[in-house]
Write a protein that holds these residues in place. Structure first.
Motif, short mmCIF file in Angstrom:
data_model
loop_
_atom_site.label_atom_id
_atom_site.label_comp_id
_atom_site.label_asym_id
_atom_site.label_seq_id
_atom_site.Cartn_x
_atom_site.Cartn_y
_atom_site.Cartn_z
N LYS A 25 0.84 -1.19 0.00
CA LYS A 25 0.00 0.00 0.00
C LYS A 25 0.88 1.25 0.00
CE LYS A 25 -3.67 2.36 2.47
NZ LYS A 25 -4.40 2.46 3.72
N LEU A 26 0.56 2.17 -0.87
CA LEU A 26 1.23 3.47 -0.88
C LEU A 26 0.64 4.28 0.27
CD1 LEU A 26 3.14 5.54 -2.21
CD2 LEU A 26 1.23 6.19 -3.69
N GLU A 27 1.44 4.54 1.29
CA GLU A 27 0.98 5.25 2.48
C GLU A 27 1.17 6.76 2.36
OE1 GLU A 27 -0.68 3.79 4.78
OE2 GLU A 27 -0.19 1.68 4.48
N ALA A 28 2.20 7.19 1.62
CA ALA A 28 2.46 8.62 1.48
C ALA A 28 3.15 8.89 0.16
CB ALA A 28 3.34 9.12 2.63
N PHE A 29 2.80 10.03 -0.43
CA PHE A 29 3.40 10.49 -1.67
C PHE A 29 3.52 12.00 -1.54
CE2 PHE A 29 3.20 12.08 -6.04
CZ PHE A 29 4.15 11.29 -6.65
N VAL A 30 4.75 12.51 -1.41
CA VAL A 30 4.97 13.93 -1.13
C VAL A 30 5.94 14.50 -2.15
CG1 VAL A 30 5.75 15.62 0.57
CG2 VAL A 30 4.67 13.50 1.35
N GLU A 31 5.52 15.58 -2.83
CA GLU A 31 6.43 16.28 -3.73
C GLU A 31 7.40 17.08 -2.88
OE1 GLU A 31 6.60 19.52 -7.35
OE2 GLU A 31 4.66 18.71 -6.77
N LEU A 32 8.70 16.88 -3.12
CA LEU A 32 9.73 17.56 -2.34
C LEU A 32 10.21 18.84 -2.98
CD1 LEU A 32 11.84 14.41 -1.38
CD2 LEU A 32 10.04 15.53 -0.05
N ASP A 94 2.04 11.63 -10.15
CA ASP A 94 1.02 11.79 -9.13
C ASP A 94 0.81 10.53 -8.28
OD1 ASP A 94 -0.26 10.16 -10.95
OD2 ASP A 94 -1.77 11.64 -11.49
N GLY A 95 1.71 9.57 -8.41
CA GLY A 95 1.60 8.34 -7.64
C GLY A 95 2.86 7.51 -7.78
N ALA A 96 2.84 6.34 -7.16
CA ALA A 96 3.99 5.44 -7.22
C ALA A 96 3.53 4.01 -7.00
CB ALA A 96 5.02 5.84 -6.16
N GLU A 97 4.36 3.09 -7.46
CA GLU A 97 4.12 1.65 -7.28
C GLU A 97 5.38 1.02 -6.71
OE1 GLU A 97 1.23 0.90 -11.16
OE2 GLU A 97 3.30 0.21 -11.22
N LEU A 98 5.19 -0.04 -5.96
CA LEU A 98 6.31 -0.80 -5.43
C LEU A 98 6.27 -2.19 -6.05
CD1 LEU A 98 8.65 -0.69 -3.33
CD2 LEU A 98 7.12 -1.93 -1.80
N LEU A 105 13.04 -4.77 -3.62
CA LEU A 105 11.89 -3.88 -3.64
C LEU A 105 12.29 -2.65 -4.45
CD1 LEU A 105 11.40 -5.72 -1.14
CD2 LEU A 105 10.27 -3.77 -0.09
N THR A 106 11.50 -2.34 -5.49
CA THR A 106 11.79 -1.22 -6.37
C THR A 106 10.60 -0.29 -6.45
OG1 THR A 106 13.18 -2.70 -7.70
CG2 THR A 106 12.57 -0.58 -8.69
N ALA A 107 10.83 1.00 -6.16
CA ALA A 107 9.76 2.00 -6.27
C ALA A 107 9.87 2.69 -7.62
CB ALA A 107 9.90 3.03 -5.15
N LEU A 124 8.90 11.90 -2.36
CA LEU A 124 9.04 10.94 -1.27
C LEU A 124 7.87 9.98 -1.34
CD1 LEU A 124 10.07 9.86 1.49
CD2 LEU A 124 8.66 11.65 2.55
N THR A 125 8.16 8.69 -1.31
CA THR A 125 7.11 7.67 -1.28
C THR A 125 7.34 6.80 -0.05
OG1 THR A 125 8.36 6.10 -2.62
CG2 THR A 125 6.92 7.63 -3.79
#
Length: 141
Positions: A25-32, A94-98, A105-107, A124-125
């Motif tokens: 589960k993607l818990e956080a996605f923050v543009e730095l 606007d999102g990410a996958e693992l 583990l690759t993001a 940041l993911t």
């Protein structure tokens, strides 16, 4: 009999929750932002010494949303899960996958197709993963 047939279909289709299935589960996605980040910032498991160093370095960097970064890195997974943080360069994602492949583990960032950027942005993911679905010491990329 109908119940058995439905269960068999789910298992054959790979929709079961057996030992081979993993919950990510993607818990956080923050543009730095686009400011250069400290060199050598490597992905880390939250709640470990490496995770604390990751948090210290990232919180000390000049990022666009420091409160969101702090909140994302404070995520505490349930006892049956582990959490991993990655910083990835991108543009307007606007999102990410693992992806989990064996012990790696690759993001990867997702979205933002067909956008031209003059300057890279960083994201940041934070992902949570079922503890039983990954090795004790995975390689993070």
């Amino acid at each position: 009999m109908r119940w058995i047939a439905v269960c068999l279909i789910l298992v054959l289709a790979g929709c079961g929750t057996g030992p081979g299935a993993s919950q990510v589960k993607l818990e956080a996605f923050v543009e730095l932002g686009s400011a250069p980040l400290p060199a050598g910032l490597k992905p880390a498991e939250l709640g470990t010494a490496e995770g604390q160093e990751f948090q210290r370095v990232l919180e000390g960097a000049k990022v666009a949303k420091p409160d969101e970064v702090r909140a994302a890195l404070s995520f505490a997974p349930a006892a049956d899960q582990r959490a991993f943080a990655f910083v990835k360069p991108g543009c307007a994602e606007d999102g990410a996958e693992l992806t989990i492949e064996r012990d790696t583990l690759t993001a990867e960032l997702t979205g933002g197709e067909n956008v031209n950027c003059a300057t890279a942005n960083y994201f940041l993911t934070v992902f949570s993963v079922d503890r039983a679905s990954i090795p004790a010491a995975p390689t993070l990329r």
